[in-house]
Design an enzyme around this catalytic site. Structure first.
Site, mmCIF file in Angstrom:
data_model
loop_
_atom_site.group_PDB
_atom_site.id
_atom_site.type_symbol
_atom_site.label_atom_id
_atom_site.label_comp_id
_atom_site.label_asym_id
_atom_site.label_seq_id
_atom_site.Cartn_x
_atom_site.Cartn_y
_atom_site.Cartn_z
ATOM 1 N N HIS A 160 20.537 -40.161 6.482
ATOM 2 C CA HIS A 160 21.783 -40.928 6.300
ATOM 3 C C HIS A 160 22.779 -40.712 7.440
ATOM 4 O O HIS A 160 23.755 -41.462 7.558
ATOM 5 C CB HIS A 160 22.457 -40.573 4.976
ATOM 6 N N ASP A 196 11.817 -42.129 1.867
ATOM 7 C CA ASP A 196 12.821 -41.657 0.906
ATOM 8 C C ASP A 196 13.244 -42.829 0.003
ATOM 9 O O ASP A 196 13.221 -43.986 0.421
ATOM 10 C CB ASP A 196 14.031 -41.109 1.681
ATOM 11 N N HIS A 198 16.146 -43.648 -0.860
ATOM 12 C CA HIS A 198 17.363 -44.283 -0.352
ATOM 13 C C HIS A 198 17.128 -44.854 1.045
ATOM 14 O O HIS A 198 16.420 -44.244 1.860
ATOM 15 C CB HIS A 198 18.499 -43.260 -0.258
ATOM 16 N N ASP A 285 12.324 -38.393 -3.581
ATOM 17 C CA ASP A 285 13.191 -38.859 -4.666
ATOM 18 C C ASP A 285 12.729 -40.196 -5.256
ATOM 19 O O ASP A 285 13.405 -40.770 -6.114
ATOM 20 C CB ASP A 285 14.675 -38.911 -4.243
HETATM 21 C C1 SP5 Z 1 18.966 -37.480 1.623
HETATM 22 C C2 SP5 Z 1 19.271 -38.174 0.334
HETATM 23 O O1 SP5 Z 1 18.369 -38.437 -0.454
HETATM 24 N N1 SP5 Z 1 20.563 -38.430 0.061
HETATM 25 C C3 SP5 Z 1 20.918 -39.110 -1.135
HETATM 26 C C4 SP5 Z 1 22.391 -39.258 -1.316
HETATM 27 C C5 SP5 Z 1 22.721 -39.972 -2.601
HETATM 28 N N2 SP5 Z 1 24.084 -39.889 -2.915
HETATM 29 C C6 SP5 Z 1 24.619 -40.721 -3.961
HETATM 30 C C7 SP5 Z 1 23.696 -40.951 -5.086
HETATM 31 C C8 SP5 Z 1 24.395 -41.531 -6.266
HETATM 32 C C9 SP5 Z 1 23.609 -41.307 -7.513
HETATM 33 N N3 SP5 Z 1 24.404 -40.866 -8.597
HETATM 34 C C10 SP5 Z 1 23.637 -40.442 -9.734
HETATM 35 C C11 SP5 Z 1 24.365 -39.505 -10.644
HETATM 36 C C12 SP5 Z 1 23.404 -38.986 -11.659
HETATM 37 N N4 SP5 Z 1 24.087 -38.399 -12.769
HETATM 38 ZN ZN ZN Z 2 17.139 -39.995 -0.812
#
Ligand code: SP5
Ligand code: ZN
Length: 343
Positions: A160, A196, A198, A285
């Protein structure tokens, strides 16, 4: 396959993140590395080598802005000078309609150099961040020395992180640093394949206008999933880089049938590009048990990912990215690597 890692990752701990209205302890934990190392030992994947120090700022400066790197290097000193010792979090960003202008105060600098609240520092963060670069460069060196593949067990992750932005638990883009390192050591073309959950917005931004690094991303559709502001299928690169970015977004609930088919599309694009080296941004993930994600890959699917990537027949550097089902991450990460070895 050899693993390169640094125990200094542990200095980045007890930080926090901002999610849908609440500040929570960070999901990105030191224990992730412990579970992966345990599993590497259990299956006898190969030697685990402690990363030797390298000039991380010099390596990172090839893909990151110098002012951004200086900010991260100085950050903790600036924070202490404000009388603060606790974990940090940016809270104001230069969004549309505001000026792209570098403030002086640390509160403004945090926002200037970030895109979300996931760039949270503690006292040891910068040391850990640099040590992740050591691992990425060390593993790239193994491949340069003739290994078919190597695993950089980086923490914190990197995909990211953009040329001048932290976020999503990422500070320096380890995969981008490694890709550039290969180019600087004789490779003419490098592909970064990001698996990944994301979208790897930082990696995409860094190479968007370049044709020497192909960036291929498989991820949750950013119309509905983080990081929201990039990752659509119509983003294909710009200028010289037109056609060298490929995004394969998928809906919530995606399981192997769809995901594996997308990996096949990705692999055919990589074959057409013909890279001298492949960097895999290895996030786990996509797992059905991941606490922050909505794909449905199972433990049995991960070796299939490794086997498909192996069929590309390229020198391959795996760089650790996300994966937050901490007790499963060892099985899933090492599943990919074993699948690669067994193919
Ligand atoms: C490297 C990587 O995988 N970074 C991921 C960053 C994600 N950040 C925000 C994700 C928002 C998800 N919120 C879920 C809350 C669950 N209770
Ligand atoms: Zn991720």
């Amino acid at each position: 396959m050899k693993t390169v890692y640094s125990p200094r990752h542990r200095l980045h701990a007890d930080n926090q993140e901002l999610n849908a209205g609440v500040i929570t302890p960070a999901f990105e934990l030191p224990a992730r590395v412990d579970f992966i190392l345990q599993r590497i030992a259990a299956v006898g994947l190969g030697a685990v080598i402690e990363a030797a120090p390298v000039d991380a700022v010099a390596a990172a400066a090839k893909v990151h802005d110098a002012g951004y790197l200086r900010f991260m290097a100085d950050f903790w000193k600036l924070w202490l000078a404000e009388g603060r010792t606790g974990p940090t979090m940016p809270y104001v960003w230069p969004a549309r309609g505001q000026r792209d202008i570098r403030p002086q105060h640390v509160n403004g600098l945090m926002g200037y150099y970030s895109f979300d609240g996931g760039g949270s520092f503690v006292a040891g963060t910068w040391e850990a961040v640099q040590s992740a670069v050591w691992s990425a460069v060390g593993a790239a060196e193994l491949i340069h020395g003739g290994e078919t593949a190597a695993y950089a067990l980086c923490r914190p992750p990197g995909h990211h992180a953009g040329s001048s932005t932290m976020g999503g638990y990422c500070f320096i883009n380890n995969a981008a640093v490694a890709a550039q390192w290969f180019l600087d050591h004789g490779a003419r073309r490098v592909t970064i394949l990001d698996v990944d959950y994301h979208h790897g917005n930082g990696t995409q931004e860094i190479f968007y206008r370049r044709r020497d690094v192909q960036v291929v991303n498989l991820h949750a559709d950013t119309a509905v999933a983080y990081p929201f502001f990039s990752g659509r299928a119509d983003e294909t690169g710009e200028g010289e880089g037109e056609g060298f970015t490929l995004n394969l977004p998928m809906p919530f609930g995606t399981a192997w049938e769809t995901w594996g088919a997308a990996l096949d599309v990705a692999c055919r694009a990589i074959e057409a590009f013909g890279p001298d080296a492949l960097v895999v941004s290895l996030g786990l993930d996509t797992f059905e048990g991941d606490p922050i994600s909505k794909f449905k890959l199972t433990r049995e699917d991960y070796p299939k990912i490794g086997a498909r990537i192996a069929r590309l027949g390229r020198p391959t550097l795996f760089v650790q990215e996300g994966g937050y089902a901490v007790e499963d991450i060892g099985h899933n990460a090492v599943g990919v690597l074993s699948g690669f070895e067994g193919a």
